[in-house]
Write a protein that holds these residues in place. Structure first.
Motif, PDB file in Angstrom:
ATOM      1  N   PHE A  70       0.403  -1.221   0.022  1.00 31.82           N
ATOM      2  CA  PHE A  70       0.078  -0.112  -0.269  1.00 31.82           C
ATOM      3  C   PHE A  70       1.165   1.165  -0.086  1.00 31.82           C
ATOM      4  O   PHE A  70       0.284   2.216  -0.458  1.00 31.82           O
ATOM      5  CB  PHE A  70      -1.003   0.089   1.521  1.00 31.82           C
ATOM      6  CG  PHE A  70      -1.732  -0.528   0.847  1.00 31.82           C
ATOM      7  CD1 PHE A  70      -3.253  -0.096   0.710  1.00 31.82           C
ATOM      8  CD2 PHE A  70      -1.927  -2.520   0.830  1.00 31.82           C
ATOM      9  CE1 PHE A  70      -4.486  -0.938  -0.102  1.00 31.82           C
ATOM     10  CE2 PHE A  70      -3.042  -3.235   0.999  1.00 31.82           C
ATOM     11  CZ  PHE A  70      -4.775  -2.187   0.660  1.00 31.82           C
ATOM     12  N   ARG A  71       2.180   1.157   0.782  1.00 27.60           N
ATOM     13  CA  ARG A  71       3.215   2.070   0.584  1.00 27.60           C
ATOM     14  C   ARG A  71       2.939   3.083   1.512  1.00 27.60           C
ATOM     15  O   ARG A  71       2.031   4.419   0.433  1.00 27.60           O
ATOM     16  CB  ARG A  71       3.383   2.753  -1.076  1.00 27.60           C
ATOM     17  CG  ARG A  71       4.065   1.736  -2.213  1.00 27.60           C
ATOM     18  CD  ARG A  71       5.166   0.768  -1.959  1.00 27.60           C
ATOM     19  NE  ARG A  71       6.397   1.429  -0.917  1.00 27.60           N
ATOM     20  CZ  ARG A  71       6.796   1.261  -0.015  1.00 27.60           C
ATOM     21  NH1 ARG A  71       5.934   0.574   0.417  1.00 27.60           N
ATOM     22  NH2 ARG A  71       8.147   1.550  -0.095  1.00 27.60           N
ATOM     23  N   GLY A  72       1.915   3.434   2.547  1.00 30.74           N
ATOM     24  CA  GLY A  72       1.390   3.938   3.210  1.00 30.74           C
ATOM     25  C   GLY A  72       2.271   4.416   4.867  1.00 30.74           C
ATOM     26  O   GLY A  72       3.785   3.436   4.377  1.00 30.74           O
ATOM     27  N   GLY A  73       2.576   5.270   4.520  1.00 28.53           N
ATOM     28  CA  GLY A  73       3.490   6.716   5.660  1.00 28.53           C
ATOM     29  C   GLY A  73       3.550   7.470   6.357  1.00 28.53           C
ATOM     30  O   GLY A  73       2.623   8.736   5.309  1.00 28.53           O
ATOM     31  N   PRO A  84      -4.639   4.883  -0.774  1.00 26.88           N
ATOM     32  CA  PRO A  84      -5.549   4.190  -0.161  1.00 26.88           C
ATOM     33  C   PRO A  84      -4.352   4.042   0.912  1.00 26.88           C
ATOM     34  O   PRO A  84      -4.571   3.460   2.161  1.00 26.88           O
ATOM     35  CB  PRO A  84      -5.235   2.654  -0.794  1.00 26.88           C
ATOM     36  CG  PRO A  84      -5.744   3.779  -2.707  1.00 26.88           C
ATOM     37  CD  PRO A  84      -5.170   5.070  -2.493  1.00 26.88           C
ATOM     38  N   GLY A  85      -3.161   4.397   1.273  1.00 27.28           N
ATOM     39  CA  GLY A  85      -1.944   4.193   2.123  1.00 27.28           C
ATOM     40  C   GLY A  85      -2.742   5.158   2.842  1.00 27.28           C
ATOM     41  O   GLY A  85      -1.876   4.531   4.210  1.00 27.28           O
ATOM     42  N   GLN A  86      -2.722   6.023   2.297  1.00 26.76           N
ATOM     43  CA  GLN A  86      -3.295   6.957   3.532  1.00 26.76           C
ATOM     44  C   GLN A  86      -4.208   6.473   3.885  1.00 26.76           C
ATOM     45  O   GLN A  86      -4.204   6.652   5.645  1.00 26.76           O
ATOM     46  CB  GLN A  86      -3.437   8.393   2.873  1.00 26.76           C
ATOM     47  CG  GLN A  86      -2.346   9.370   2.086  1.00 26.76           C
ATOM     48  CD  GLN A  86      -2.740  10.317   1.658  1.00 26.76           C
ATOM     49  OE1 GLN A  86      -3.678  11.741   2.596  1.00 26.76           O
ATOM     50  NE2 GLN A  86      -3.039  11.008   0.914  1.00 26.76           N
ATOM     51  N   ALA A  87      -5.681   6.296   3.755  1.00 24.59           N
ATOM     52  CA  ALA A  87      -6.216   5.563   4.082  1.00 24.59           C
ATOM     53  C   ALA A  87      -5.670   4.479   5.589  1.00 24.59           C
ATOM     54  O   ALA A  87      -6.068   4.381   7.025  1.00 24.59           O
ATOM     55  CB  ALA A  87      -7.160   5.026   3.323  1.00 24.59           C
ATOM     56  N   LEU A  88      -4.716   3.555   5.316  1.00 23.71           N
ATOM     57  CA  LEU A  88      -4.691   2.629   5.641  1.00 23.71           C
ATOM     58  C   LEU A  88      -3.175   2.722   7.127  1.00 23.71           C
ATOM     59  O   LEU A  88      -3.657   2.428   8.211  1.00 23.71           O
ATOM     60  CB  LEU A  88      -3.380   1.552   5.032  1.00 23.71           C
ATOM     61  CG  LEU A  88      -3.507   0.022   5.416  1.00 23.71           C
ATOM     62  CD1 LEU A  88      -4.779  -0.786   6.077  1.00 23.71           C
ATOM     63  CD2 LEU A  88      -2.757  -0.919   4.513  1.00 23.71           C
ATOM     64  N   MET A  89      -2.941   4.024   6.608  1.00 25.10           N
ATOM     65  CA  MET A  89      -1.651   4.515   8.048  1.00 25.10           C
ATOM     66  C   MET A  89      -3.175   5.004   9.023  1.00 25.10           C
ATOM     67  O   MET A  89      -2.281   4.986   9.808  1.00 25.10           O
ATOM     68  CB  MET A  89      -1.035   6.149   6.996  1.00 25.10           C
ATOM     69  CG  MET A  89      -0.175   5.935   8.314  1.00 25.10           C
ATOM     70  SD  MET A  89       1.417   4.907   8.544  1.00 25.10           S
ATOM     71  CE  MET A  89       1.282   4.755  10.163  1.00 25.10           C
ATOM     72  N   ASP A  90      -3.876   5.765   8.859  1.00 23.36           N
ATOM     73  CA  ASP A  90      -4.746   6.334   9.239  1.00 23.36           C
ATOM     74  C   ASP A  90      -5.581   4.977  10.465  1.00 23.36           C
ATOM     75  O   ASP A  90      -5.777   5.430  12.176  1.00 23.36           O
ATOM     76  CB  ASP A  90      -6.654   6.682   8.792  1.00 23.36           C
ATOM     77  CG  ASP A  90      -7.595   7.576   9.359  1.00 23.36           C
ATOM     78  OD1 ASP A  90      -6.589   8.585  10.427  1.00 23.36           O
ATOM     79  OD2 ASP A  90      -8.413   6.957   9.793  1.00 23.36           O
TER      80      ASP A  90
END
Lengths: 489, 489
Positions: B315-318, B346-352
């Motif tokens: 997802f490349r979230g961070g 989507p990565g931002q949402a997952l980070m959330d």
């Protein structure tokens, strides 16, 4: 520490004076001061501050979903299935969506979209991209090994520019970009410390590209740098023109003769509206010109999930195809992209759906085509509407929006307004757009953010608002322009 | 064109000789030649080529899902709801998942995760990140304006290094990194043309960090560059140590005294296994040291969705938090990240979800905690198992895996093997790992890819394979090492 235990007064390690000088030169108008003010105004409206309007209309950025466009159902179904595979047992999802999801998941490590992919992108997605290109280009072959999936098109463009940037002083890489341009180019060139080489599009001929202008620009640049790259955006951003096949052929011939690496930004390839206009990929034209060209001219072309009928900007999906790239350089490219591990896997999956959309006979085909066509016809209608209404305003002149998602009309500004802007240290069209925003809530980007011939003024406006809202916006703009002109007469 | 119409013979525009010289210097071992060979071997196995093993075990990269770890159900439910909001009407999804999804969608343009977000990241996500940091750090405040969402932690790290890179020759920015290090650092430093400044971790003391070594390294670097940045990875990659609070305090004092910008890579903050070890964030320690430090020391710290118990690499979230950054530089940072538009939504949402996970009383709390705990306990068990089995092998010596996801054991190599490797132009541990791969299918990364003291040899091995497989792998490795040692005795 000093003897009394206190730290000596220390300045910051990182200040504007000691930071990367290239970064300071970066400018990105699409999210510049106008947009920042628009965000502020939205907050003020929420807090109840009185304004002469009720909402900010953001026509500054090609963000279709933000302007109310609905996502393509099939794409989101597959993405939900990939994200939460328990849904594969749910009979509310069509079989073709499930098949797509199963195929993507099988290609993922541990069958999870949460695993890293290979750095170049998921194998089967790259194969699907290659097949898509081959179909699009009338059978001209595409090699999956030449496909790199990217984090939006921007990522690919910056990566190729990075490879190409070398030399110092007069041997420093020059990058030829159209003016007006999409500011990702000028920003990346500044960041990399390459040299921006401008060639002007011909506004009088519907923003077309003249080879003589390329020649002029190249010759002038050779006096002070080493121009090695020619960037083309087709369909054009911000100018909305669609290049003729002949023009593309001429550009390729020019690049071959002058030893230029071609970068073709083709993210609006489905966004062609004007009668008589058609999208021709640089790849296709290159190969139709015969082996003399197709075996020599170096080309990178870019596509994305963010535009066309999808508008899935948030997923940051994209791909690039590299043609005739030196194999050793390709190995370096592959190594370079591996440092960031991989593009976002959901974006890769979405890119796959774009290039491998429902086919006739599949359960989702009809509804997919219906949704796709609805978006594209609405855009075509709004392109025409925009041009028509803007051209009724004395002092605004707008070329046909043949493709992409923007109009880039020229505005006549009264001398007094120009002087007032200059006194404020603002570009005159920045002054215009800022006033427009404060008076009407309409958020546009001044032409100066894209570049324009000296003494001319423009703005970029997306055609993305829903038709009713677009009409209201255009009429407000008309009214504003008239008042503005009177006020500064 | 020549007169007969043929193009003159033209060389490539872009060759290894004319490309960006910094890119050529980039190396990224985690996806280097060993991994490329592993991929080939997998293809050969599929094609039926006979090997002394049936499958390749990839213990080269911290990719939990690829090694069979299951995603956290709650996270994927919310992500599916965000992706395909029609599912909000489905009563198979728990209410807390729906609430999270609704909240995220409300913060998205047009309520779609397909819209661009603000460049710094979705507002409510940044607020949630700040709240998470504040809870984690015992109430020390965190300002959402200091939070930038990123495309994985890598993106944030490169961005901060980019801001810091300036000067020429002896004034060029030096970046202090631990040896062994995670090669993202060396690769980015090479790409940016900054100067890599090595400080060695103390293998004899469980890879701890000695201030005297920092001092030595800094002094040596000041002879030839301008060291301005000190990078720390805690818990350590590739070395698996967890730093003591005292050590962190000493490092901060050192950075303050020597005017260094601190970069704290804390992506393994939940991956702490050893008894007596605890994760202390640099931010927390900095603020506990009082205003003299908390108001002056510049710090950027990094987190990600890819590690810990989530393992959602794809997802490349961070995010990153910047502390005491000069406001003008912060404005430059905000401008710089705007050029790439936004991190993947989507990565931002997952980070959330990571920073705002189910709370006691919410329907998903129990099952979330059960899944989370299961992953972390299994990792703790595997950390211990790895250390224990490896230390039974004569010629292998392994520090405790206190945290993160890797062991970095030292291997004794027979003189003859070292010579054979050198004759082949290979690093001795590359030679060892390549042979291990060919003989057993086990894919590790040689220590030379991370850096190590001259004359010592290591490899990095993830502890991610499922316990049974890990045991088999470790025993195979043991057997291999014994045979190898005999063969080259």
């Amino acid at each position: 520490m000093s003897e009394n235990g206190a730290l000596p007064h220390r300045g910051k390690v990182l200040t504007v004076d000691t930071m990367n000088a290239n970064v300071k030169k970066v400018d990105y108008a699409v999210r510049g001061p106008i947009v920042q003010r628009a965000v502020q105004i939205e907050k003020e409206l929420k807090e109840g501050v009185k304004k002469p309007f009720k909402e900010v209309i953001k026509a500054n950025i090609g963000d279709a979903h933000a302007m109310g466009q609905r996502p393509i159902t099939f794409f989101r179904q597959v993405m939900a299935l990939c994200t939460y595979p328990q849904l594969l047992d749910d009979n509310k999802f069509p079989e073709d969506a499930k098949n797509r999801a199963r195929r993507i998941l099988q290609a993922c490590g541990g069958n999870s979209i949460g695993a890293y992919t290979t750095s170049q992108g998921i194998d089967c997605v790259r194969h699907d991209v290659a097949n898509y290109i081959q179909r699009r280009d009338g059978g001209i072959p595409s090699d999956p090994d030449n496909i790199y999936l990217t984090t939006g098109a921007s990522d690919g463009i910056v990566t190729i520019l990075k490879l190409l940037t070398a030399g110092e002083g007069r041997t420093r890489t020059g990058v030829m970009i159209s003016i007006p341009q999409y500011p990702l180019y000028s920003a990346s060139i500044a960041e990399l410390g390459a040299v921006q080489v401008n060639y002007y599009l011909n506004e009088e001929k519907c923003w077309s590209l003249d080879i003589s202008e390329l020649q002029r620009s190249l010759q002038a640049a050779r006096e002070h740098c080493n121009p090695r790259v020619l960037c083309i955006i087709n369909p054009g951003n911000p100018t909305g023109q669609v290049q003729s096949r002949q023009c593309i052929e001429d550009v390729i011939r020019f690049a071959a003769k002058e030893n230029l690496f071609l970068m073709a930004d083709e993210v609006y390839q489905d966004n062609v509206y004007a009668e008589g206009c058609e999208f021709h990929s640089f790849k296709k034209v290159l190969f139709e010109m015969g082996p003399e060209y197709s075996r020599t001219v170096e080309l990178a072309s870019f596509h994305s999930t963010s535009k066309c009928y999808m508008g899935e900007c948030g997923f940051r999906g994209g791909y690039m195809e590299v043609i005739n790239m030196d194999p050793e350089v390709k190995a370096q490219l592959t190594k370079l992209v591996s440092v960031r591990l991989c593009p976002p896997a959901p974006g890769q999956a979405l890119m796959d759906l774009v290039v491998n959309s429902p086919q006739p006979g599949e359960p989702s085909y009809q509804s997919f085509m219906k949704e796709r066509t609805a978006v594209l016809s609405a855009l075509a209608e709004k392109a025409k509407l925009t041009e028509e209404i803007l051209n009724t305003v004395p002092g605004i002149s707008c070329n046909p929006v043949q493709g992409a998602m923007y109009s880039f009309p020229r505005i006549t500004m009264p001398e007094r307004a120009i002087n007032e802007a200059k006194a404020k240290g603002q570009a005159p069209d920045m002054f215009y757009c800022m006033k427009l925003l404060e008076d009407t809530g309409i958020c546009l980007v001044p032409g100066s953010g894209f570049g324009q011939r000296d003494g001319t003024y423009h703005f970029r406006m997306t055609i993305l608002p829903p038709t009713d809202k677009l009409k209201i916006m255009l009429n407000k703009l008309k009214e504003f322009h008239q008042t503005f002109t009177q006020q500064y007469a």
